[in-house]
Structures are given as C-alpha cells and as structure tokens.
Design an enzyme around this catalytic site. Structure first.
Site, PDB file in Angstrom:
ATOM      1  N   GLU A 103     -19.318  46.780  38.893  1.00  0.00           N
ATOM      2  CA  GLU A 103     -18.121  46.471  39.678  1.00  0.00           C
ATOM      3  C   GLU A 103     -18.176  47.203  41.010  1.00  0.00           C
ATOM      4  OE1 GLU A 103     -15.686  44.678  40.085  1.00  0.00           O
ATOM      5  OE2 GLU A 103     -14.622  44.145  38.240  1.00  0.00           O
ATOM      6  N   ASP A 104     -17.690  46.554  42.046  1.00  0.00           N
ATOM      7  CA  ASP A 104     -17.569  47.240  43.329  1.00  0.00           C
ATOM      8  C   ASP A 104     -16.417  48.234  43.290  1.00  0.00           C
ATOM      9  OD1 ASP A 104     -15.810  45.103  43.050  1.00  0.00           O
ATOM     10  OD2 ASP A 104     -15.878  44.515  45.148  1.00  0.00           O
ATOM     11  N   ASP A 107      -9.286  48.715  40.852  1.00  0.00           N
ATOM     12  CA  ASP A 107      -8.009  49.040  41.492  1.00  0.00           C
ATOM     13  C   ASP A 107      -6.946  49.066  40.385  1.00  0.00           C
ATOM     14  OD1 ASP A 107      -5.939  49.263  43.353  1.00  0.00           O
ATOM     15  OD2 ASP A 107      -6.081  47.220  44.065  1.00  0.00           O
ATOM     16  N   ARG A 169     -17.375  42.108  54.500  1.00  0.00           N
ATOM     17  CA  ARG A 169     -18.330  42.339  53.409  1.00  0.00           C
ATOM     18  C   ARG A 169     -19.687  42.820  53.908  1.00  0.00           C
ATOM     19  NH1 ARG A 169     -16.063  40.187  48.753  1.00  0.00           N
ATOM     20  NH2 ARG A 169     -14.933  38.244  48.981  1.00  0.00           N
TER      21      ARG A 169
HETATM   22  P1  IMP Z   1      -7.856  44.860  40.477  1.00  0.00           P
HETATM   23  O1  IMP Z   1      -7.882  43.585  39.668  1.00  0.00           O
HETATM   24  O2  IMP Z   1      -6.480  45.185  40.976  1.00  0.00           O
HETATM   25  O3  IMP Z   1      -8.514  46.035  39.808  1.00  0.00           O
HETATM   26  O4  IMP Z   1      -8.644  44.565  41.799  1.00  0.00           O
HETATM   27  C1  IMP Z   1      -9.960  44.319  41.741  1.00  0.00           C
HETATM   28  C2  IMP Z   1     -10.425  43.437  42.853  1.00  0.00           C
HETATM   29  O5  IMP Z   1      -9.554  43.467  43.986  1.00  0.00           O
HETATM   30  C3  IMP Z   1     -11.738  43.965  43.309  1.00  0.00           C
HETATM   31  O6  IMP Z   1     -12.787  43.377  42.600  1.00  0.00           O
HETATM   32  C4  IMP Z   1     -11.716  43.625  44.782  1.00  0.00           C
HETATM   33  O7  IMP Z   1     -12.176  42.305  44.970  1.00  0.00           O
HETATM   34  C5  IMP Z   1     -10.266  43.685  45.165  1.00  0.00           C
HETATM   35  N1  IMP Z   1      -9.881  45.004  45.732  1.00  0.00           N
HETATM   36  C6  IMP Z   1      -9.176  45.990  45.152  1.00  0.00           C
HETATM   37  N2  IMP Z   1      -9.021  47.044  45.961  1.00  0.00           N
HETATM   38  C7  IMP Z   1      -9.682  46.720  47.096  1.00  0.00           C
HETATM   39  C8  IMP Z   1      -9.916  47.412  48.345  1.00  0.00           C
HETATM   40  O8  IMP Z   1      -9.500  48.548  48.585  1.00  0.00           O
HETATM   41  N3  IMP Z   1     -10.652  46.719  49.257  1.00  0.00           N
HETATM   42  C9  IMP Z   1     -11.148  45.469  49.049  1.00  0.00           C
HETATM   43  N4  IMP Z   1     -10.966  44.802  47.917  1.00  0.00           N
HETATM   44  C10 IMP Z   1     -10.234  45.419  46.950  1.00  0.00           C
HETATM   45 MG    MG Z   2     -11.519  40.558  47.782  1.00  0.00          MG
END
Ligand code: IMP
Ligand code: MG
Length: 179
Positions: A103-104, A107, A169
């Site tokens: 995973e990148d 969040d 990106r």
């Molecule tokens: P989550 O589902 O809230 O954990 O978010 C995950 C996805 O949201 C990641 O795979 C990213 O694509 C995007 N994301 C979350 N935080 C960031 C950020 O700080 N910058 C860019 N993309 C983010």
């Molecule tokens: Mg995104």
C-alpha cells in the site's frame, strides 16, 4: 531542496525527499525479505497509488517474488468519502501462500478493509500489510499494519505515486498540503 508547487487549487510544500523515501523503501524490503524466509511470497500492489513504491520495493527485494495488482476506487479530493469500488481483482493463486499487500498509504483504513476482505477470500496462508505511509490519527480499524515506512500526521500529501485529483503522482519527492 525543491520549492513549493501548485496542483489544481492548492499549494504543496516539500516534505520528504526522494533519497529519504528510497532509503526507507530499501529498509522495508530488507525487513520483508527476512520475514518471507525461504518461501516465494506474493506481493499484491494496490493501484494506482502504490505503483512507484512497488517498483522501488520490488527492485530491492532481491529474491523470487510473484506480483499481482488490484485496484480499488476510493477517495476524491483531499478527504475520505468512505465510498469504494473494486475495479481490478486478484488473478494469482494465493491459497496457502505468504501474501503481502503493498500500500502507498493507509489513512482511514476504509480501502485497506476492502482490500483485506478481497484477498482473504483467496485463503492465503499468511497475509501481511506493508504500507509506505500511515496516518495513525485517521486510522479507524484494528488490523495491524505490519510494516510501516513513515508514520505521518493527518495532513494531505502528494508525490511518489500519490495524487491530488489525479495530479502529482509523477513527482519524485513527497509534498505536503500547505496550510
Ligand atoms: P483510506 O481508505 O481512507 O485509508 O484512504 C486510502 C486511499 O486514499 C489511499 O490509497 C490513497 O489513494 C488516498 N489517500 C489517503 N490519504 C492520502 C494523502 O494524504 N494523499 C493522497 N492520497 C491519499
Ligand atoms: Mg487518490
């Protein structure tokens, strides 16, 4: 150090340099290499954001590895909507294998939850998560993130695969939203 940049309507400031990222990515690859032991692991790259991380990580993982890709659509803008959709599913055989999700960023964990559910269906022997970035203040779940590159505050970042509305990106450094 590079200067501030504008993406769409927002200003971002340099946060983590490409060299620091690479050093961390190589460190993570070393840790996972130890963890994988003698088995050939399967790496599941979560598109799109993880492509750059996965590329450097897998080059540093100097042993046999099977690579697969999945894509979950989440997010629009800079805050999580909680809405997700599976766009690309697992194709490799995972049953009984050591599987690592690349995973990148984690969040809220909403995307990770969907990814884990998807991958668990294929009955891996072991499933671990490797995430380059992790925002502990935003995380809503209890699944452990087994390997974390950088724990960062709950502030939006771009670069090294991560986008703001599909731009940013291809930046090699990480930038943080300026407030
Ligand atoms: P989550 O589902 O809230 O954990 O978010 C995950 C996805 O949201 C990641 O795979 C990213 O694509 C995007 N994301 C979350 N935080 C960031 C950020 O700080 N910058 C860019 N993309 C983010
Ligand atoms: Mg995104």
């Amino acid at each position: 150090m590079p200067s501030d940049i504008r993406i769409h309507d927002k200003i971002f400031t340099p946060y983590i340099s490409h060299n620091e990222i690479l050093e961390k990515v190589r460190f993570l690859a070393g840790k996972v290499l130890q963890d994988a032991g003698e088995e050939t692991p399967v790496f599941i790259v979560v598109l799109k954001g993880s492509f750059m991380f996965a590329s450097d990580f897998l080059k540093a993982f100097e042993k046999d590895a099977v690579i697969d890709f999945i894509r979950i659509k989440s997010y629009e803008g800079t805050t999580s909507t909680g809405k997700t959709e599976v766009l690309l599913d697992v194709t490799e055989k995972l049953q009984g294998k050591k599987v690592y999700i690349l995973e990148d960023i984690v969040d809220t964990g909403n995307t990770l939850k969907i990814v884990l559910e998807l991958v668990q269906k294929h009955q891996p022997g072991q499933l671990k998560i490797v995430s380059l970035f992790y925002k502990p203040e935003a995380y809503k779940y209890d699944y452990p993130i087994d390997f974390v590159g950088f724990e960062i505050p709950n502030r939006f970042i771009v670069g090294y695969g991560l986008d703001y509305n599909e731009l940013g990106r291809n930046l090699k450094n990480i930038y943080q939203l300026k407030i």
